[in-house]
Design an enzyme around this catalytic site. Structure first.
Site, PDB file in Angstrom:
ATOM      1  N   LYS A  14       0.874  -1.184   0.000  1.00  0.00           N
ATOM      2  CA  LYS A  14       0.000   0.000   0.000  1.00  0.00           C
ATOM      3  C   LYS A  14       0.900   1.220   0.000  1.00  0.00           C
ATOM      4  CE  LYS A  14      -2.624   2.736   3.334  1.00  0.00           C
ATOM      5  NZ  LYS A  14      -3.413   2.805   4.572  1.00  0.00           N
ATOM      6  N   GLU A  66      -7.057  12.364  13.407  1.00  0.00           N
ATOM      7  CA  GLU A  66      -6.267  11.173  13.744  1.00  0.00           C
ATOM      8  C   GLU A  66      -5.265  11.447  14.868  1.00  0.00           C
ATOM      9  OE1 GLU A  66      -5.156   9.006  10.320  1.00  0.00           O
ATOM     10  OE2 GLU A  66      -4.151   7.442  11.463  1.00  0.00           O
TER      11      GLU A  66
HETATM   12  C1  LIG Z   1      -3.552  10.809   4.073  1.00  0.00           C
HETATM   13  C2  LIG Z   1      -4.655  11.335   4.580  1.00  0.00           C
HETATM   14  O1  LIG Z   1      -5.514  10.648   5.383  1.00  0.00           O
HETATM   15  C3  LIG Z   1      -5.205   9.323   5.823  1.00  0.00           C
HETATM   16  C4  LIG Z   1      -5.641   8.305   4.860  1.00  0.00           C
HETATM   17  C5  LIG Z   1      -6.884   7.701   4.944  1.00  0.00           C
HETATM   18  C6  LIG Z   1      -7.343   6.734   3.877  1.00  0.00           C
HETATM   19  O2  LIG Z   1      -6.579   6.478   2.944  1.00  0.00           O
HETATM   20  O3  LIG Z   1      -8.473   6.243   3.938  1.00  0.00           O
HETATM   21  C7  LIG Z   1      -7.727   7.977   6.036  1.00  0.00           C
HETATM   22  C8  LIG Z   1      -7.300   8.764   7.051  1.00  0.00           C
HETATM   23  C9  LIG Z   1      -5.892   9.172   7.171  1.00  0.00           C
HETATM   24  O4  LIG Z   1      -5.180   8.219   7.885  1.00  0.00           O
HETATM   25  C10 LIG Z   1      -5.004  12.778   4.382  1.00  0.00           C
HETATM   26  O5  LIG Z   1      -6.008  13.228   4.950  1.00  0.00           O
HETATM   27  O6  LIG Z   1      -4.268  13.469   3.681  1.00  0.00           O
END
Ligand SMILES: C=C(O[C@@H]1C=C(C(=O)O)C=C[C@H]1O)C(=O)O
Length: 413
Positions: free
Chosen positions: A175, A220
């Site tokens: 990923k 987060e």
């Molecule tokens: C990378 C980001 O968010 C991250 C990626 C996420 C996802 O891919 O679903 C969800 C929340 C965060 O951990 C961002 O907001 O820029």
């Protein structure tokens, strides 16, 4: 103050009877803020500024903080988290970033938590400047600023996602989190607190922060340490909110039942648990993630917590955790190499730790998401990204970044 010589600080916290709005108390152009659900900390002025860079920036900060704390005299009868000596911090995502990582000790801190209020005054031995005034300052003029695509247009971002998918299918990486940026310009003298008020009111359940020009509202929690207990909120897996109640419920259901999102989420949880376990062998978390509702998005979320069994400070723990699979991908090194190859910009402090630490090492740190960095000359760069896996669809990922830009785009607009 950025030299390496240890400063001798004198710190005094007193409890006060009330504190209404905290944002109007901080500096309009260099605000220091950490708040959620109406409570938190604001800083005024800069007593000490420590800068770090390179691969050991967080370890160096942890060591420098221990030295500063050891040399300080702290009078703190309040003893709540965030009282006594506190530094606000923001760290660059990448070991090779040109952006400095910082710990800033304000000259005055005001805090509110659980119906209690306090003021902390910090003086540096040999610094005779009078303390800044402690009163709300009227907000400056309103402004509306558009943020436009920065280093890449949306088509180029989709092409990068396509390349990432090919690399994942080829087996280079499991990923990878790819981001894009938007840019704008803030006129000289603009009151940044206006944007912070919008963020804090629009996203009360998120951490609204402002540290050294980095502002945002993050859902987060990278790590919290309080009373020798460690906690984290892992997010990975995202769905747009529905337009009406039925489609919104459907969106949440399809997120919690999505195999793609659950797989991606499980990896993110494992990366956090593996990093925390050496410090907290008895961590607990729920078997299944829950759907976290934000005004713009649903996220899959897992809360992790456990007792700390060593003397690790919250700075030691951000060093152990960063970068998690939620913002880099996995395996970490391969994901970071692919980010370096595909993203045509330096992430700066986007997706790095932002938060605060106190003299006991307790603190609250979020991942700097839904954010923008404002440079000293007023250049604004906002960032948003998403986790790419084999089943990702470039168009949907682009849409997801637009949703993630919403808090910051609307706060400036
Ligand atoms: C990378 C980001 O968010 C991250 C990626 C996420 C996802 O891919 O679903 C969800 C929340 C965060 O951990 C961002 O907001 O820029």
């Amino acid at each position: 103050m950025t030299d390496t010589e240890t400063r001798v600080l004198s710190v005094e916290t007193i409890e006060i009877s009330d504190l209404k709005q905290i944002i109007p108390l901080t500096d309009p152009e260099r605000p220091l803020l950490w708040m959620r659900k109406g409570q938190g900390l604001v800083g005024i002025g800069e007593a000490v500024r420590l800068e770090f860079e390179g691969p050991t920036r967080m370890q160096d900060a942890a060591a420098a903080w221990r030295e500063l704390v050891d040399a300080a005299t702290v009078t703190n009868p309040v003893e709540l988290p965030g009282t006594g000596l506190v530094a606000f911090g923001a760290f660059a995502f990448s070991a090779s970033s040109a952006e400095k990582s910082v710990l800033i000790v304000p000259r005055i801190i005001l805090g509110k938590r659980d119906g209690r209020f306090w003021v902390t005054k910090i003086t540096v031995a040999g610094d005779d400047r009078p303390l800044p005034r402690l009163e709300p300052r009227a907000f400056g003029d309103e402004y509306r600023i558009s943020l436009l695509p920065g280093d890449e247009d949306p088509g180029a971002f989709r092409a990068d996602v396509e390349t990432a998918i090919q690399r994942i299918v080829r087996g280079d990486v499991g990923k990878v989190v790819l981001a894009r940026n938007l840019v704008g310009h803030l006129p000289e003298g603009s009151d940044i607190r206006r944007v912070l008020v919008d963020l804090a009111m629009g996203y009360p359940d998120c951490w609204t922060y402002s540290v050294d020009g980095l502002i945002g509202s993050s859902p987060e929690t990278l790590v919290g340490v309080s009373n020798r207990t460690v906690s984290a909120r892992v997010l990975a897996g995202t769905m747009s909110r529905g337009r009406d109640a039925d489609s919104d419920a459907e969106a949440a259901t399809s997120l919690v039942t999505s195999v793609k999102d659950n797989d991606e989420h499980a990896f993110a949880v494992q990366s956090v648990v593996a990093a925390l376990r050496p410090h907290s062998p008895h961590l607990t978390w729920s078997e299944l993630p829950f759907a976290l509702k934000l005004p713009n998005l649903w996220h899959l979320a897992t809360d992790v917590a456990g007792p700390l069994t060593d003397r690790a400070t919250s700075l030691d723990l951000i060093a152990a955790l960063h970068p998690t699979a939620a913002v880099a991908g996995f395996p970490t090194d391969a994901a970071l190499a692919l980010i370096d190859e595909l993203e045509p910009f330096d992430r700066g402090r986007y997706a790095g730790p932002v938060g605060w630490v106190d003299a006991a090492g307790d603190g609250e740190w979020a991942i700097a998401l839904r954010c923008a960095q404002i440079s000293p000359t007023g250049d604004i760069t906002a960032y948003a990204g998403c986790g790419i896996v084999a089943e990702s669809d470039p168009m949907k990922e682009l849409t997801e970044t637009k949703m993630k830009f919403r808090p910051i785009v609307e706060a400036f607009g």
